[in-house]
Design a protein around this motif. Sequence first.
Motif, mmCIF file in Angstrom:
data_model
loop_
_atom_site.group_PDB
_atom_site.id
_atom_site.type_symbol
_atom_site.label_atom_id
_atom_site.label_comp_id
_atom_site.label_asym_id
_atom_site.label_seq_id
_atom_site.Cartn_x
_atom_site.Cartn_y
_atom_site.Cartn_z
ATOM 1 N N ARG A 176 0.855 -1.179 0.000
ATOM 2 C CA ARG A 176 0.000 0.000 0.000
ATOM 3 C C ARG A 176 0.887 1.223 0.000
ATOM 4 O O ARG A 176 2.098 1.138 0.219
ATOM 5 C CB ARG A 176 -1.017 0.008 1.148
ATOM 6 C CG ARG A 176 -0.436 0.057 2.522
ATOM 7 C CD ARG A 176 -1.559 0.138 3.558
ATOM 8 N NE ARG A 176 -1.021 0.186 4.889
ATOM 9 C CZ ARG A 176 -1.713 0.487 5.976
ATOM 10 N NH1 ARG A 176 -3.009 0.751 5.887
ATOM 11 N NH2 ARG A 176 -1.151 0.515 7.154
ATOM 12 N N LEU A 177 0.294 2.360 -0.251
ATOM 13 C CA LEU A 177 1.093 3.575 -0.381
ATOM 14 C C LEU A 177 0.295 4.769 0.099
ATOM 15 O O LEU A 177 -0.916 4.678 0.327
ATOM 16 C CB LEU A 177 1.511 3.778 -1.845
ATOM 17 C CG LEU A 177 0.360 3.889 -2.825
ATOM 18 C CD1 LEU A 177 0.457 5.157 -3.635
ATOM 19 C CD2 LEU A 177 0.374 2.677 -3.752
ATOM 20 N N VAL A 178 1.023 5.861 0.232
ATOM 21 C CA VAL A 178 0.382 7.121 0.614
ATOM 22 C C VAL A 178 0.679 8.134 -0.489
ATOM 23 O O VAL A 178 1.821 8.274 -0.916
ATOM 24 C CB VAL A 178 0.944 7.618 1.968
ATOM 25 C CG1 VAL A 178 0.467 9.029 2.268
ATOM 26 C CG2 VAL A 178 0.536 6.666 3.091
ATOM 27 N N VAL A 179 -0.369 8.800 -0.962
ATOM 28 C CA VAL A 179 -0.211 9.934 -1.880
ATOM 29 C C VAL A 179 -0.573 11.168 -1.066
ATOM 30 O O VAL A 179 -1.543 11.144 -0.288
ATOM 31 C CB VAL A 179 -1.137 9.802 -3.108
ATOM 32 C CG1 VAL A 179 -0.955 10.981 -4.052
ATOM 33 C CG2 VAL A 179 -0.865 8.495 -3.836
ATOM 34 N N GLU A 180 0.225 12.213 -1.205
ATOM 35 C CA GLU A 180 -0.058 13.390 -0.369
ATOM 36 C C GLU A 180 0.299 14.677 -1.087
ATOM 37 O O GLU A 180 0.945 14.668 -2.138
ATOM 38 C CB GLU A 180 0.682 13.279 0.964
ATOM 39 C CG GLU A 180 2.189 13.285 0.832
ATOM 40 C CD GLU A 180 2.890 13.139 2.187
ATOM 41 O OE1 GLU A 180 2.457 12.322 3.009
ATOM 42 O OE2 GLU A 180 3.879 13.856 2.410
ATOM 43 N N ASP A 181 -0.108 15.775 -0.489
ATOM 44 C CA ASP A 181 0.199 17.111 -1.000
ATOM 45 C C ASP A 181 1.704 17.331 -1.041
ATOM 46 O O ASP A 181 2.418 16.910 -0.123
ATOM 47 C CB ASP A 181 -0.353 18.155 -0.011
ATOM 48 C CG ASP A 181 -1.634 18.774 -0.514
ATOM 49 O OD1 ASP A 181 -1.850 18.775 -1.731
ATOM 50 O OD2 ASP A 181 -2.403 19.259 0.345
ATOM 51 N N TYR A 182 2.157 18.038 -2.045
ATOM 52 C CA TYR A 182 3.566 18.440 -2.110
ATOM 53 C C TYR A 182 3.789 19.585 -1.118
ATOM 54 O O TYR A 182 3.000 20.534 -1.066
ATOM 55 C CB TYR A 182 3.901 18.898 -3.526
ATOM 56 C CG TYR A 182 5.282 19.471 -3.658
ATOM 57 C CD1 TYR A 182 6.397 18.648 -3.592
ATOM 58 C CD2 TYR A 182 5.471 20.844 -3.827
ATOM 59 C CE1 TYR A 182 7.671 19.170 -3.692
ATOM 60 C CE2 TYR A 182 6.746 21.375 -3.935
ATOM 61 C CZ TYR A 182 7.844 20.531 -3.856
ATOM 62 O OH TYR A 182 9.101 21.058 -3.950
ATOM 63 N N LEU A 183 4.874 19.471 -0.344
ATOM 64 C CA LEU A 183 5.220 20.540 0.598
ATOM 65 C C LEU A 183 6.380 21.336 0.024
ATOM 66 O O LEU A 183 7.458 20.777 -0.227
ATOM 67 C CB LEU A 183 5.611 19.942 1.953
ATOM 68 C CG LEU A 183 4.500 19.179 2.680
ATOM 69 C CD1 LEU A 183 5.052 18.507 3.939
ATOM 70 C CD2 LEU A 183 3.348 20.109 3.044
ATOM 71 N N ASP A 184 6.171 22.625 -0.184
ATOM 72 C CA ASP A 184 7.248 23.472 -0.700
ATOM 73 C C ASP A 184 8.150 23.907 0.461
ATOM 74 O O ASP A 184 7.846 23.653 1.623
ATOM 75 C CB ASP A 184 6.668 24.705 -1.418
ATOM 76 C CG ASP A 184 5.876 25.587 -0.453
ATOM 77 O OD1 ASP A 184 5.408 25.070 0.594
ATOM 78 O OD2 ASP A 184 5.726 26.781 -0.723
ATOM 79 N N GLY A 185 9.252 24.555 0.141
ATOM 80 C CA GLY A 185 10.096 25.151 1.182
ATOM 81 C C GLY A 185 11.260 24.277 1.587
ATOM 82 O O GLY A 185 11.279 23.081 1.330
ATOM 83 N N PRO A 186 12.265 24.882 2.251
ATOM 84 C CA PRO A 186 13.447 24.133 2.664
ATOM 85 C C PRO A 186 13.123 23.070 3.703
ATOM 86 O O PRO A 186 12.197 23.221 4.500
ATOM 87 C CB PRO A 186 14.357 25.216 3.268
ATOM 88 C CG PRO A 186 13.478 26.357 3.574
ATOM 89 C CD PRO A 186 12.311 26.298 2.644
ATOM 90 N N GLU A 187 13.917 21.998 3.668
ATOM 91 C CA GLU A 187 13.692 20.901 4.614
ATOM 92 C C GLU A 187 14.709 20.945 5.748
ATOM 93 O O GLU A 187 15.853 21.374 5.561
ATOM 94 C CB GLU A 187 13.760 19.553 3.886
ATOM 95 C CG GLU A 187 12.606 19.399 2.893
ATOM 96 C CD GLU A 187 12.386 17.982 2.413
ATOM 97 O OE1 GLU A 187 13.097 17.066 2.860
ATOM 98 O OE2 GLU A 187 11.469 17.804 1.584
ATOM 99 N N VAL A 188 14.265 20.511 6.897
ATOM 100 C CA VAL A 188 15.093 20.498 8.112
ATOM 101 C C VAL A 188 14.891 19.147 8.786
ATOM 102 O O VAL A 188 13.775 18.618 8.808
ATOM 103 C CB VAL A 188 14.646 21.621 9.078
ATOM 104 C CG1 VAL A 188 15.356 21.517 10.417
ATOM 105 C CG2 VAL A 188 14.872 23.002 8.463
ATOM 106 N N SER A 189 15.973 18.596 9.331
ATOM 107 C CA SER A 189 15.860 17.379 10.147
ATOM 108 C C SER A 189 16.090 17.761 11.601
ATOM 109 O O SER A 189 17.111 18.383 11.920
ATOM 110 C CB SER A 189 16.937 16.357 9.754
ATOM 111 O OG SER A 189 16.858 16.040 8.388
#
Length: 432
Positions: A176-189
């Motif tokens: 199974r999988l998840v489809v989701e909205d694209y999140l713009d902007g820089p990523e942080v961990s």
Amino acid sequence: MKILVIGTGAREHALVRSLAQDPQVTALHAAPGNPGIAALAELHAVDPLDGPAVADLAVELGVDLVVVGPEAPLVAGVADSVRDVGIPVFGPSAAGARLEGSKAFAKEVMAAAGVPTAEPRVVTDRAQVDAALDAFGAPYVVKDDGLAAGKGVVVTSDRDEARNHALTCLAKPDGRLVVEDYLDGPEVSLFVLSDGSTVVPLVPAQDFKRALDADAGPNTGGMGAYSPLPWAPAGLVDEVVTQVAQPTVDEMRRRGTPFVGVLYVGLALTSRGTRVVEFNARFGDPETQVVLARLATPLAGVLMAAATGRLDTLPPLEWRDDAAVTVVVASHGYPSEVRSGDPITGIDEAEQVEGVHVLHAGTALRQAAAGDDDAALDAGVLVSAGGRVLTVVGVGADLAAARTAAYAGVERIDLPGSHHRTDIARAAAAGE
Ligand code: GLY
């Protein structure tokens, strides 16, 4: 304190290196480890996915703490097996590790905890794929529900590519999988330690996931990282603790599955606010290499406090003012057709650069083939044995100095056919 670290990567080498610097630590063991870890810890040839075997080893060695590095043993329940024999473990139970082992489960927990994230749609059969892709539109974000060794997430504007990835996920057993909205902007961990109730954040880092400069090419496990993030909003860590980590840990405890270990919060700083991209149930690789390079508090006591429910008694963590940058040296062909067996030289020379240390990931000592005199001559030579082979860490007074050190180290390493990104931390070091 005697500690056993489970795993084989540069993240585990970084953990072992930090633990080796802690005066409280009297013995270090690793299973199965790698040739770099072997310089600091005694290695044991135990399958890291075999919970009872890891628990037996921990008992036999009389360790006080087991630290489980990678996600696969956590999802397989290795931490449960060790807890069952009464030894403290840094790492969640299999139930806790579902936050990484199932994207759909993580979304369910986030929804229950009120954590801001992209709206998901869980897809369980082929008939739902097109409707889900159409509901969100491009760029498409398609995530395998389960663990996929860094190959589970596809973000693309190419509908056919998104659809093919979705069908590949569904073709797996129980796919199974998840489809989701694209999140713009820089990523942080951001890594947040948890003892099941109390949470303690570490410092944020940024990972470079694409294989090539300028974020081109395929996704990888991570090609480099840096910390601190001078451009991040001042209140980011407090916001993530309050809005994300504490509610998630509270929700897991409410469900009867307390989360003990490190919650890796992958974030996007979007135009609509901070959103969770993903949860992982372990330290990130290569971000750990830079975060631990900056941690001044001895690590063993911190991990033990998390493993034994005492994070509320821990004094505030202390951090060096230094910056850290890490660059991954990857083997020929990574991340698709990985070539192994290439000789690695120059690590000692790299470590002579001020502020540089080198961590092993996909390395091995060449074995002699029986009856092969030429191979026997080469036995014991350090060779590549995986996709991400080394991470070179540079520490300096600021990001520019750390970056200069890291790349000076990379230049001294020779691995035929290898490649690395040349733009790790470049923009941040330039104040962009
Ligand atoms: N650096 C990405 C990860 O550890 O999953």
